[in-house]
Design a protein around this motif. Structure first.
Motif, PDB file in Angstrom:
ATOM      1  N   ARG A  83       0.828  -1.204   0.000  1.00  0.00           N
ATOM      2  CA  ARG A  83       0.000   0.000   0.000  1.00  0.00           C
ATOM      3  C   ARG A  83       0.868   1.262   0.000  1.00  0.00           C
ATOM      4  O   ARG A  83       0.559   2.234  -0.703  1.00  0.00           O
ATOM      5  N   ALA A  84       1.951   1.251   0.759  1.00  0.00           N
ATOM      6  CA  ALA A  84       2.813   2.438   0.827  1.00  0.00           C
ATOM      7  C   ALA A  84       3.549   2.684  -0.484  1.00  0.00           C
ATOM      8  O   ALA A  84       3.692   3.829  -0.921  1.00  0.00           O
ATOM      9  N   ARG A  85       4.003   1.628  -1.131  1.00  0.00           N
ATOM     10  CA  ARG A  85       4.826   1.778  -2.329  1.00  0.00           C
ATOM     11  C   ARG A  85       4.027   1.874  -3.616  1.00  0.00           C
ATOM     12  O   ARG A  85       4.444   2.550  -4.561  1.00  0.00           O
ATOM     13  N   PHE A  86       2.873   1.189  -3.661  1.00  0.00           N
ATOM     14  CA  PHE A  86       2.180   1.046  -4.946  1.00  0.00           C
ATOM     15  C   PHE A  86       0.696   1.385  -4.896  1.00  0.00           C
ATOM     16  O   PHE A  86       0.014   1.247  -5.918  1.00  0.00           O
ATOM     17  N   GLY A  87       0.178   1.822  -3.767  1.00  0.00           N
ATOM     18  CA  GLY A  87      -1.264   1.928  -3.611  1.00  0.00           C
ATOM     19  C   GLY A  87      -1.869   3.297  -3.825  1.00  0.00           C
ATOM     20  O   GLY A  87      -3.002   3.535  -3.397  1.00  0.00           O
ATOM     21  N   ASN A  88      -1.160   4.178  -4.485  1.00  0.00           N
ATOM     22  CA  ASN A  88      -1.661   5.552  -4.608  1.00  0.00           C
ATOM     23  C   ASN A  88      -2.884   5.690  -5.505  1.00  0.00           C
ATOM     24  O   ASN A  88      -3.653   6.654  -5.363  1.00  0.00           O
ATOM     25  N   ASP A  89      -3.078   4.759  -6.441  1.00  0.00           N
ATOM     26  CA  ASP A  89      -4.129   4.925  -7.449  1.00  0.00           C
ATOM     27  C   ASP A  89      -5.423   4.187  -7.114  1.00  0.00           C
ATOM     28  O   ASP A  89      -6.291   4.054  -7.979  1.00  0.00           O
ATOM     29  N   GLY A  90      -5.563   3.737  -5.895  1.00  0.00           N
ATOM     30  CA  GLY A  90      -6.783   3.032  -5.524  1.00  0.00           C
ATOM     31  C   GLY A  90      -6.644   2.390  -4.161  1.00  0.00           C
ATOM     32  O   GLY A  90      -5.593   2.487  -3.520  1.00  0.00           O
ATOM     33  N   PRO A  91      -7.676   1.669  -3.707  1.00  0.00           N
ATOM     34  CA  PRO A  91      -7.682   1.146  -2.339  1.00  0.00           C
ATOM     35  C   PRO A  91      -7.046  -0.234  -2.181  1.00  0.00           C
ATOM     36  O   PRO A  91      -7.025  -0.769  -1.066  1.00  0.00           O
ATOM     37  N   PHE A  92      -6.524  -0.798  -3.272  1.00  0.00           N
ATOM     38  CA  PHE A  92      -6.026  -2.162  -3.206  1.00  0.00           C
ATOM     39  C   PHE A  92      -4.499  -2.179  -3.106  1.00  0.00           C
ATOM     40  O   PHE A  92      -3.854  -1.129  -3.063  1.00  0.00           O
TER      41      PHE A  92
END
Length: 222
Positions: free
Chosen positions: A146-155
């Protein structure tokens, strides 16, 4: 008649079936779903008729059969690229595959002591040293993704991916056993539970009349 058919086990208990279901549902094309009740005397032969491994889920697409949840996710990602079942970015995709494979092969203690049981509520059960270690590793994966790759949605990687299908049964377990979660994990669990496919699956699991004694929580672990 849809060209895709997914063979599954009991929705209340079959975590691997849930993984396959979410991947197929995300593709957005019509599919049939056939439930084969588990732990009956005829279950092995009934499953074997559709799955070479004698396990569910199994996906039939025309004349092709694909079995194993992760293989089904990979096949659907290749066959329906517009569904974007893996992240576009090469690094994110590599990590998504890594955590999916880790989920596929690991966390034996959690599986044993906290089996999926959608309709049950068993707060506090199954807390062994090994299962707690599994929980901490899963939460570490979730926080990192979530911290590294989750900026574009809730997953885990922003938009829904195979990785989320792989971890969805863990979210169901965390609800069943009332696992204490931080804000990141709690939000992720709620995002998964709000997916229309998960809502439908949960309602169907709660409505099932099947009770499999072998899959219910062991009395000796209470």
């Amino acid at each position: 008649m849809p060209d895709l058919t997914l063979y599954i086990g009991n929705r209340n208990y079959s975590s691997w079936s849930l993984r396959g279901h979410l991947a197929v549902a995300h593709v957005g094309v019509p599919f049939d779903e056939v439930l084969i009740p588990l732990h009956r005397t005829d279950s092995p032969s009934a499953i074997r008729a559709h799955s070479p491994s004698s396990r569910v889920p199994a996906l039939r697409h025309g004349d092709l059969t694909v079995w194993d949840s992760l293989a089904i996710g990979e096949y659907l990602a290749e066959t329906f690229p517009r569904a974007k079942l893996w992240p576009d970015d090469v690094a994110a995709r590599a990590i998504a595959r890594s955590v999916s494979a880790e989920m596929h092969s690991s966390f034996a203690a959690l599986r044993q002591h906290m089996p999926m049981n959608v309709r049950a509520r068993l707060p506090g059960r199954g807390r062994t040293a090994a299962s707690l270690a599994d929980i901490e590793r899963i939460l570490e994966i979730w926080r990192d993704c979530r911290a590294r790759f989750g900026n574009d949605g809730p997953f885990l990687f922003g938009r829904f991916s195979v990785a989320d299908a792989m971890f969805a049964p863990i979210a169901m377990r965390f609800v069943t056993y009332a696992v204490t979660l931080d804000d990141v994990a709690s939000a992720y669990v709620e995002a998964l539970r709000a997916l229309p496919a998960v809502v439908r699956w949960t309602r169907a699991a709660e409505a099932e009349t099947f009770v499999i004694a072998e899959e219910e929580y062991p009395e000796t672990l209470r």
